[in-house]
Write an enzyme that holds these catalytic residues in place. Sequence first.
Site, short mmCIF file in Angstrom:
data_model
loop_
_atom_site.label_atom_id
_atom_site.label_comp_id
_atom_site.label_asym_id
_atom_site.label_seq_id
_atom_site.Cartn_x
_atom_site.Cartn_y
_atom_site.Cartn_z
N LYS A 4 -64.07 -77.72 -9.99
CA LYS A 4 -63.78 -78.20 -11.35
C LYS A 4 -62.29 -78.12 -11.67
O LYS A 4 -61.70 -79.02 -12.27
CB LYS A 4 -64.61 -77.37 -12.34
CG LYS A 4 -64.27 -77.57 -13.80
CD LYS A 4 -64.59 -78.97 -14.30
CE LYS A 4 -64.21 -79.10 -15.78
NZ LYS A 4 -64.29 -80.48 -16.25
N LYS A 11 -55.29 -74.81 -20.67
CA LYS A 11 -55.94 -73.70 -19.98
C LYS A 11 -56.33 -74.08 -18.56
O LYS A 11 -56.11 -73.34 -17.60
CB LYS A 11 -57.18 -73.29 -20.80
CG LYS A 11 -58.07 -72.22 -20.23
CD LYS A 11 -59.38 -72.73 -19.62
CE LYS A 11 -60.24 -73.55 -20.52
NZ LYS A 11 -61.56 -73.92 -19.96
P1 NAD Z 1 -65.53 -75.78 -28.14
O1 NAD Z 1 -64.41 -74.94 -28.63
O2 NAD Z 1 -65.85 -77.06 -28.84
O3 NAD Z 1 -66.89 -74.93 -28.08
C1 NAD Z 1 -66.94 -73.59 -27.71
C2 NAD Z 1 -67.95 -72.88 -28.59
O4 NAD Z 1 -68.00 -71.51 -28.20
C3 NAD Z 1 -67.57 -72.88 -30.08
O5 NAD Z 1 -68.65 -73.37 -30.85
C4 NAD Z 1 -67.24 -71.42 -30.39
O6 NAD Z 1 -67.59 -71.04 -31.71
C5 NAD Z 1 -68.10 -70.71 -29.36
N1 NAD Z 1 -67.64 -69.37 -29.03
C6 NAD Z 1 -66.38 -68.97 -28.71
N2 NAD Z 1 -66.35 -67.65 -28.45
C7 NAD Z 1 -67.63 -67.21 -28.60
C8 NAD Z 1 -68.26 -65.95 -28.49
N3 NAD Z 1 -67.54 -64.85 -28.18
N4 NAD Z 1 -69.58 -65.84 -28.74
C9 NAD Z 1 -70.32 -66.93 -29.08
N5 NAD Z 1 -69.77 -68.18 -29.21
C10 NAD Z 1 -68.45 -68.30 -28.97
O7 NAD Z 1 -65.21 -76.06 -26.60
P2 NAD Z 1 -65.85 -77.21 -25.67
O8 NAD Z 1 -64.99 -78.41 -25.70
O9 NAD Z 1 -67.29 -77.33 -25.97
O10 NAD Z 1 -65.63 -76.55 -24.23
C11 NAD Z 1 -66.47 -75.51 -23.74
C12 NAD Z 1 -66.15 -75.30 -22.27
O11 NAD Z 1 -66.43 -76.51 -21.54
C13 NAD Z 1 -64.67 -74.98 -22.00
O12 NAD Z 1 -64.57 -74.06 -20.96
C14 NAD Z 1 -64.08 -76.33 -21.61
O13 NAD Z 1 -62.93 -76.20 -20.81
C15 NAD Z 1 -65.25 -76.95 -20.86
N6 NAD Z 1 -65.29 -78.43 -20.85
C16 NAD Z 1 -64.99 -79.14 -21.98
C17 NAD Z 1 -65.06 -80.54 -21.92
C18 NAD Z 1 -64.76 -81.40 -23.14
O14 NAD Z 1 -64.60 -82.62 -22.98
N7 NAD Z 1 -64.69 -80.86 -24.34
C19 NAD Z 1 -65.43 -81.20 -20.73
C20 NAD Z 1 -65.76 -80.43 -19.62
C21 NAD Z 1 -65.68 -79.04 -19.69
#
Ligand code: NAD
Length: 298
Positions: free
Chosen positions: A170, A239
């Site tokens: 990834k 990140k």
């Molecule tokens: P986001 O910030 O939208 O969602 C993360 C969620 O985690 C939030 O709702 C937040 O409140 C929650 N959270 C944070 N700390 C927490 C804790 N201690 N306990 C419980 N909940 C907690 O982020 P995202 O875009 O959904 O990304 C999530 C992961 O997926 C990341 O690692 C990101 O790099 C990866 N990712 C994102 C995408 C994208 O297009 N957004 C694509 C592929 C991978």
Amino acid sequence: MKLGFIGTGNMGNPMAVNMIKAGHELVVHDLRRESATNLLEMGATWADSPKDTVPGSEIVFTSLPVPRDVEAVALGENGVLEGATPETIYVDLSTNSPTMIRSIHQTCAQKGVAVLDAPVSGGVYGAAAGTLAVMVGGDEETFKKVKPALDSIGTHVVYCGPIGNGSVCKICNNLLSMGIGVLLSEALTMGVKAGVDLAVLADAISNSSGGNKRLTEKFPRFLFKGNFEPGFATALAAKDVRLATDLGREYGIPMELSNLVDQRHVEAMLRGWGPEDSDAVARIQEEKSGVQLRLPEN
Ligand code: NAD
């Protein structure tokens, strides 16, 4: 299957929706309860802590922003491990550090708890459509048990080898996506300044050897529309590039160009664009070149 799901943000929420639609029973948790409202309306149950998602769940998933969030939720107070038994399988869907997930795996193994890393690719559109690529690391027998749940979020669920290998794949992928984004912004601003219409330029490249998904899928939904609502936040893109350059340092791999891409993302962060979609990074090149990469709405 009975599943726990922690982190119902931009990616986690639509993934959880597709798990429910596929017939799985979900217990969900997030720091922001409002992020799970639609899931609760669909029949999911709320848990007050990561630990509380575990009892009765065959698999517990996390989709969290950065490695320290994953560490806290997996191993911290009221975390997944506190509630886990040798029957529990813990799967991290976040883009995490391979070294961190390998260390979490080792800690969990002491309690007999299986861990897989299963980061996803395809963005929020892929998550909503259930067409993600899922890159899985860990024990292969455990992977086979988890695959039916992963099939509800992705159409390309790939076994990558031992724990951490999903994250390695990834991170390599995202380094390329972010690097291509920076290079594309240079090529496109140059092409437009040299006289070619952006739509013509994008079409010509898309159907030639320089074509790529950033140009054909991501830029048209975000940069070309001037839409910087995430999507995929710049902070998360920064990140991921840093995870790649850190991994390069850890393994003694020279990564000159990757460090330039890293610094471009640092600059975007210093401008305060962390919460905006990662296509915002191209605005630095737009500013420097005096060319804006926007297409009229059809
Ligand atoms: P986001 O910030 O939208 O969602 C993360 C969620 O985690 C939030 O709702 C937040 O409140 C929650 N959270 C944070 N700390 C927490 C804790 N201690 N306990 C419980 N909940 C907690 O982020 P995202 O875009 O959904 O990304 C999530 C992961 O997926 C990341 O690692 C990101 O790099 C990866 N990712 C994102 C995408 C994208 O297009 N957004 C694509 C592929 C991978």
